[in-house]
Design an enzyme around this catalytic site. Structure first.
Site, PDB file in Angstrom:
ATOM      1  N   CYS A 249      68.003  31.707  66.757  1.00 47.78           N
ATOM      2  CA  CYS A 249      67.223  32.875  67.164  1.00 47.78           C
ATOM      3  C   CYS A 249      66.468  33.477  65.969  1.00 47.78           C
ATOM      4  O   CYS A 249      65.546  32.863  65.457  1.00 47.78           O
ATOM      5  CB  CYS A 249      68.115  33.891  67.859  1.00 47.78           C
ATOM      6  SG  CYS A 249      67.194  35.070  68.885  1.00 47.78           S
ATOM      7  N   LEU A 250      66.850  34.674  65.486  1.00 47.81           N
ATOM      8  CA  LEU A 250      66.169  35.248  64.327  1.00 47.81           C
ATOM      9  C   LEU A 250      66.311  34.328  63.123  1.00 47.81           C
ATOM     10  O   LEU A 250      65.382  34.199  62.317  1.00 47.81           O
ATOM     11  CB  LEU A 250      66.726  36.638  64.008  1.00 47.81           C
ATOM     12  CG  LEU A 250      66.068  37.358  62.826  1.00 47.81           C
ATOM     13  CD1 LEU A 250      64.586  37.621  63.086  1.00 47.81           C
ATOM     14  CD2 LEU A 250      66.791  38.661  62.503  1.00 47.81           C
ATOM     15  N   HIS A 334      70.261  30.413  72.281  1.00 45.70           N
ATOM     16  CA  HIS A 334      71.645  30.646  71.862  1.00 45.70           C
ATOM     17  C   HIS A 334      72.571  29.546  72.368  1.00 45.70           C
ATOM     18  O   HIS A 334      73.042  29.598  73.502  1.00 45.70           O
ATOM     19  CB  HIS A 334      72.128  32.004  72.381  1.00 45.70           C
ATOM     20  CG  HIS A 334      71.514  33.158  71.673  1.00 45.70           C
ATOM     21  ND1 HIS A 334      72.081  33.727  70.553  1.00 45.70           N
ATOM     22  CD2 HIS A 334      70.371  33.836  71.904  1.00 45.70           C
ATOM     23  CE1 HIS A 334      71.315  34.715  70.125  1.00 45.70           C
ATOM     24  NE2 HIS A 334      70.263  34.801  70.927  1.00 45.70           N
ATOM     25  N   GLU A 336      75.573  29.098  71.596  1.00 45.86           N
ATOM     26  CA  GLU A 336      76.918  29.640  71.816  1.00 45.86           C
ATOM     27  C   GLU A 336      77.021  30.354  73.154  1.00 45.86           C
ATOM     28  O   GLU A 336      78.126  30.777  73.557  1.00 45.86           O
ATOM     29  CB  GLU A 336      77.298  30.598  70.680  1.00 45.86           C
ATOM     30  CG  GLU A 336      76.763  32.007  70.786  1.00 45.86           C
ATOM     31  CD  GLU A 336      75.276  32.136  70.490  1.00 45.86           C
ATOM     32  OE1 GLU A 336      74.715  33.224  70.699  1.00 45.86           O
ATOM     33  OE2 GLU A 336      74.654  31.135  70.058  1.00 45.86           O
TER      34      GLU A 336
END
Length: 366
Positions: A249-250, A334, A336
């Site tokens: 992500c970021l 993501h 996870e």
């Protein structure tokens, strides 16, 4: 029951019923499309500074439990739902959503037309708004003017990153996790693979990280505009080519910027657990969990050492890159999950395999 107003910067006013904290709160209104997972959503640090709208109509029906948090302290500014379940039914439930938000001093509003609100965001982009009690003294025009003149937050990561490093011990590969606003699901996946994890703040230098002798580096998710996180970009520049890395992500965005790519703000972001992403290397499509308002410009990758590996099937935006020379890969979504599909959980195994291959190369040269 008390009435509450949600006032948008364009002058739109929604009137609903208050729940959670009694305080007023201001933030950027965004929407997320997950049908479940509201507990993980409200505790995701990537929502820092935002008022989150749930598009699924009934929220709170399985309560709040001890297991599904993605951070200890939620960072959202407010919660918007169509209908609040005040009598949850689930064997794990410890309290209601109303009780939890009250304990965390976060205001909520229910009973508004969340479909209309979502359409406004899809048309105009994420908008600034305020949640406030409905009374005769509310000056809507004054509030709208104040919202329009309020600058957007630029210090998101500083607020959600830890102030000091801490360990999460294991007997496997040592991973330094650069925490820009980490969901704990990332740490959980590394722990499941027996990694010896050291979590460090966003402004930790490359020299400090390399002194910890990592086998690999994880670049976490986090909130806000990646261009604001200049410390993280400089750190990543100092790590490229020295240690295997995996970004989420970021972390994906910061790595891309460190390599010379450019980012841009999406009209209304990707938030939810049903986003299809295609792996260009294998042709496989995964349903993914996403929460971001910015993306990497695919055209800007042409002048870098990065190759595009994943694309979003909804809008064709960049969802993953890999370095052409060094052992680094990143994804915008993501793996996870938490909440969301676990289709891409295998990426953590790929990270472990990448570290093992690099360790084997070093042993051959030793």
């Amino acid at each position: 029951m008390k009435k509450r107003l949600l006032i948008l910067e364009d002058g739109t006013v929604f009137t609903g019923t208050a729940f959670g904290s009694e305080q007023a709160s201001q933030g950027e209104v965004v929407f997320t499309t997950g049908m479940t997972g509201y507990q993980e959503t409200l505790s995701d640090p990537s929502f820092y500074g935002q008022i989150v709208t749930l598009t699924y109509p009934l929220i709170g029906n399985y309560g709040i439990n001890r297991d599904d948090f993605e951070s200890i302290a939620p960072a959202i500014r407010g919660f918007v739902v169509r209908e609040l379940a005040d009598q949850p039914s689930n064997w794990r439930s410890d309290m209601t959503l109303d009780e939890y938000l009250t304990s965390q001093n976060i205001p909520g509003i229910e009973g508004i037309d969340t479909r209309k609100l979502t359409r406004i965001i899809r048309t105009k982009g994420a908008v600034r708004a305020i949640l406030t009690e409905a009374d005769a003294d509310v000056d809507v025009e004054k509030i709208v003017a104040e919202l329009q003149n309020t600058p957007f937050i630029t210090h998101h990561v500083r607020e959600v990153s830890p102030k000091a490093a801490y360990p999460s011990p294991g007997r496997g590969k040592r991973v330094v996790l650069l925490d820009f606003g980490m969901k704990h699901g990332i740490l959980r996946e590394l722990n499941k693979r027996d990694c010896d994890v050291i979590v460090v703040p966003y402004n930790t230098t490359a020299e400090q990280i390399l002194a910890m002798h990592p086998d690999g580096i994880m670049l976490s998710n986090g909130p806000g505009n990646p261009e604001d996180v200049t410390e993280g970009i400089e750190t990543i520049k100092g790590l490229i080519g020295k240690v295997p890395m995996f970004g989420i992500c970021l972390g994906h965005q910061l790595f891309s910027l460190a390599c010379g790519a450019k980012s841009f703000k999406l009209p209304f972001g990707h938030r939810g657990g049903n986003h299809p992403v295609k792996d260009l290397r294998t042709g496989r499509t995964d349903l993914t969990s996403q929460n971001h308002g910015y993306a990497i410009d695919i055209e800007s990758l042409k002048d870098t050492d990065l190759e595009l590996t994943h694309v979003a099937l909804n809008d064709g935006t960049c969802e993953g890159v890999r370095h052409k020379k060094y052992p680094v890969f990143t994804v915008q979504y993501h793996p996870e999950a938490s909440p969301g599909p676990e289709d891409s959980n295998h990426l953590f195994d790929e990270f472990i395999e990448m570290m093992e291959k690099e360790a084997a190369k070093e042993n051959q040269h030793a």
